[in-house]
Design a protein around this motif. Structure first.
Motif, PDB file in Angstrom:
ATOM      1  N   ALA A 115      -7.764  12.304  -7.918  1.00 14.06           N
ATOM      2  CA  ALA A 115      -8.716  11.457  -8.638  1.00 14.06           C
ATOM      3  C   ALA A 115      -8.582  10.001  -8.210  1.00 14.06           C
ATOM      4  O   ALA A 115      -9.587   9.292  -8.021  1.00 14.06           O
ATOM      5  N   GLN A 116      -7.358   9.556  -8.055  1.00 13.12           N
ATOM      6  CA  GLN A 116      -7.142   8.177  -7.616  1.00 13.12           C
ATOM      7  C   GLN A 116      -7.698   7.959  -6.212  1.00 13.12           C
ATOM      8  O   GLN A 116      -8.273   6.896  -5.922  1.00 13.12           O
ATOM      9  N   GLN A 200      -8.209  -2.207   0.723  1.00 14.70           N
ATOM     10  CA  GLN A 200      -8.605  -0.928   0.152  1.00 14.70           C
ATOM     11  C   GLN A 200      -8.245   0.227   1.080  1.00 14.70           C
ATOM     12  O   GLN A 200      -7.838   1.304   0.612  1.00 14.70           O
ATOM     13  N   ASN A 201      -8.376   0.025   2.390  1.00 14.66           N
ATOM     14  CA  ASN A 201      -7.944   1.069   3.343  1.00 14.66           C
ATOM     15  C   ASN A 201      -6.447   1.332   3.217  1.00 14.66           C
ATOM     16  O   ASN A 201      -6.001   2.479   3.267  1.00 14.66           O
ATOM     17  N   SER A 202      -5.674   0.247   3.043  1.00  9.25           N
ATOM     18  CA  SER A 202      -4.224   0.420   2.873  1.00  9.25           C
ATOM     19  C   SER A 202      -3.915   1.156   1.577  1.00  9.25           C
ATOM     20  O   SER A 202      -3.012   2.009   1.530  1.00  9.25           O
ATOM     21  N   GLU A 208      -2.905   8.612   0.066  1.00  3.65           N
ATOM     22  CA  GLU A 208      -2.780   9.811   0.898  1.00  3.65           C
ATOM     23  C   GLU A 208      -1.309  10.207   1.033  1.00  3.65           C
ATOM     24  O   GLU A 208      -0.962  11.404   0.960  1.00  3.65           O
ATOM     25  N   ILE A 209      -0.453   9.212   1.227  1.00  2.59           N
ATOM     26  CA  ILE A 209       0.982   9.505   1.327  1.00  2.59           C
ATOM     27  C   ILE A 209       1.500  10.080   0.016  1.00  2.59           C
ATOM     28  O   ILE A 209       2.253  11.060  -0.001  1.00  2.59           O
ATOM     29  N   ALA A 210       1.102   9.462  -1.094  1.00  3.64           N
ATOM     30  CA  ALA A 210       1.528   9.963  -2.403  1.00  3.64           C
ATOM     31  C   ALA A 210       1.015  11.375  -2.639  1.00  3.64           C
ATOM     32  O   ALA A 210       1.717  12.222  -3.224  1.00  3.64           O
TER      33      ALA A 210
END
Length: 408
Positions: A115-116, A200-202, A208-210
């Motif tokens: 969701a995030q 925002q990309n970071s 994605e890592i989380a």
């Protein structure tokens, strides 16, 4: 007359006694001195044979685990499932389920991260739209500045000819300044939106890592066997709550069983530096057919207490279906070094550490020799003998050169 007889009579008696004693001595029997016969010793002998031999070293050892691991969960939670073979002494296959931890919290974490990420991607699209819109407006601002600049230049020419007033020129210059200010603000705004776009990309990369970490943790709720093995020291059961790193059991690799045995300094030296790869025979539980084990390595140090070193050999053809387990006591037969041109004799043939006796015409003849090695109750020697010699193997109390002997 009588006094004369008294004087002569004793001398006559003495003379008669002396004569009688002399007669007895002369008539005594004469004894003939004889030399006793030489003693002959009954002995046994062996025929010396020149041979090339590679004797086996017979040793004793123990089966040990070549690889064993402690099974510990990397996530916390309550055990909701236990594998069928996850019990003391169980045999498990690689990839088989051992325990499963309640995955609810970890699945919920994944859903939250999804969701995030969706929200972050929507915010990214909004920022990108703002960024692209600002860039489009920048073109219009540049065009307005160009128009205002040409207007100022035209009014300056008209002012020189007197066709334009000062106020008109100042109004044109003011309009140019305002458009240039708007262009500068637009360029600054574009840089800000570009920075927000990068941020925002970071943020999405972090999400994605989380998300990958959350999925990885979800996978860790299922503890699987890393290899075929034997389960022992089980400390987990259904319903128990585990913390990160709590030990649940130990697992021994069924395909990596080794034999550890001790070898003396002298034997270790005779093995040479190329011992790795030699195949040893392993006998267990009275088996007549040996298992095979490949010698791999020696211990890291000489054991001062025992005066030797531990050796390790990896068993071949032993897996999860074998009855063999670590701790089993086994007999090891290891090919030793090869000896060429030696004589094998019973150790009873050796005298004074370097002498053997051969039998020549029923007489003992000493020969000096050199011990190459001991093989239990036998010895390998070199020198002093030739093939076909009869070598004395009976221990005699009076052994020595020239002693007369007889063989059966």
């Amino acid at each position: 007359m009588r006094p004369a007889m008294k004087i002569v009579l004793p001398f006559v008696v003495l003379a008669l006694a002396a004569y009688g004693a002399f007669s007895l001595w002369k008539s005594r029997p004469q004894t003939v001195r004889q030399t006793p016969p030489e003693k002959t010793w009954m002995v046994e002998s062996v025929r010396a044979k020149l041979i090339d031999v590679q004797p086996d070293l017979r040793l004793f050892g123990e089966v040990v685990a070549g690889r064993k691991v402690e099974l510990r969960p990397l996530v916390a939670g309550q055990i909701v499932k236990v594998g069928e073979n996850f019990r003391e002494g169980g045999v498990v296959a690689k990839g088989e389920l051992l325990i499963a931890i309640d995955p609810f919290d970890y699945q919920a974490d994944i859903d939250e991260r999804l969701a995030q990420r969706a929200e972050a991607r929507a915010r990214l699209r909004q920022i990108r739209a703002e960024y692209e819109g600002e860039k489009a407006l920048l073109l219009h601002d540049k065009a307005q500045v160009a128009i205002r600049r040409r207007d100022v230049e035209r009014r300056q020419k008209l002012r020189g000819s007197g066709a334009s007033s000062v106020k008109t020129l100042d109004d044109a210059r003011l309009a140019l300044s305002q458009n240039e200010q708007r262009l500068t603000d637009r360029e600054r705004s574009i840089e800000i939106w570009k920075s927000k776009l990068d941020q925002q990309n970071s943020a999405i990369v972090r999400l994605e890592i989380a998300l990958r970490r959350a999925r990885h943790d979800l996978g860790r709720t299922r503890l699987l066997a890393p290899f075929d093995g034997f389960v022992l020291n089980v400390e987990a059961e259904f319903g128990k709550r585990l913390g990160v790193g709590d030990r649940v059991a130990r697992l021994i690799d069924a395909n990596r069983l080794e034999v550890r045995f001790h070898i003396g300094n002298a034997q270790f030296a005779r093995l040479g530096s190329d011992f790795a790869g030699r195949v040893a025979g392993i006998y267990w539980d009275g088996a007549t057919r040996p298992l095979e084990a490949v010698l791999k390595r020696a211990g890291g140090e000489i054991e001062t207490a025992s005066g030797g070193v531990s050796m390790y050999a990896v068993l071949r053809g032993v897996g999860a279906d074998s009855r063999l387990r670590p701790g089993a006591f086994v007999r090891v037969e290891l090919p030793g070094p090869r000896y060429n041109g030696v004589f094998r004799l019973p150790d009873s043939a050796l005298h004074d550490g370097d002498t053997v006796y051969i039998i020549v015409d029923n007489r003992l003849v000493p020969r000096k020799t050199r011990i190459v090695t001991w093989l239990g109750s036998d010895i390998l020697v070199q020198g002093g003998l030739k093939a076909g010699d009869d070598v004395l193997i009976t221990r005699l109390p009076e052994v020595g050169p020239g002693v007369l002997v007889s063989t059966p």
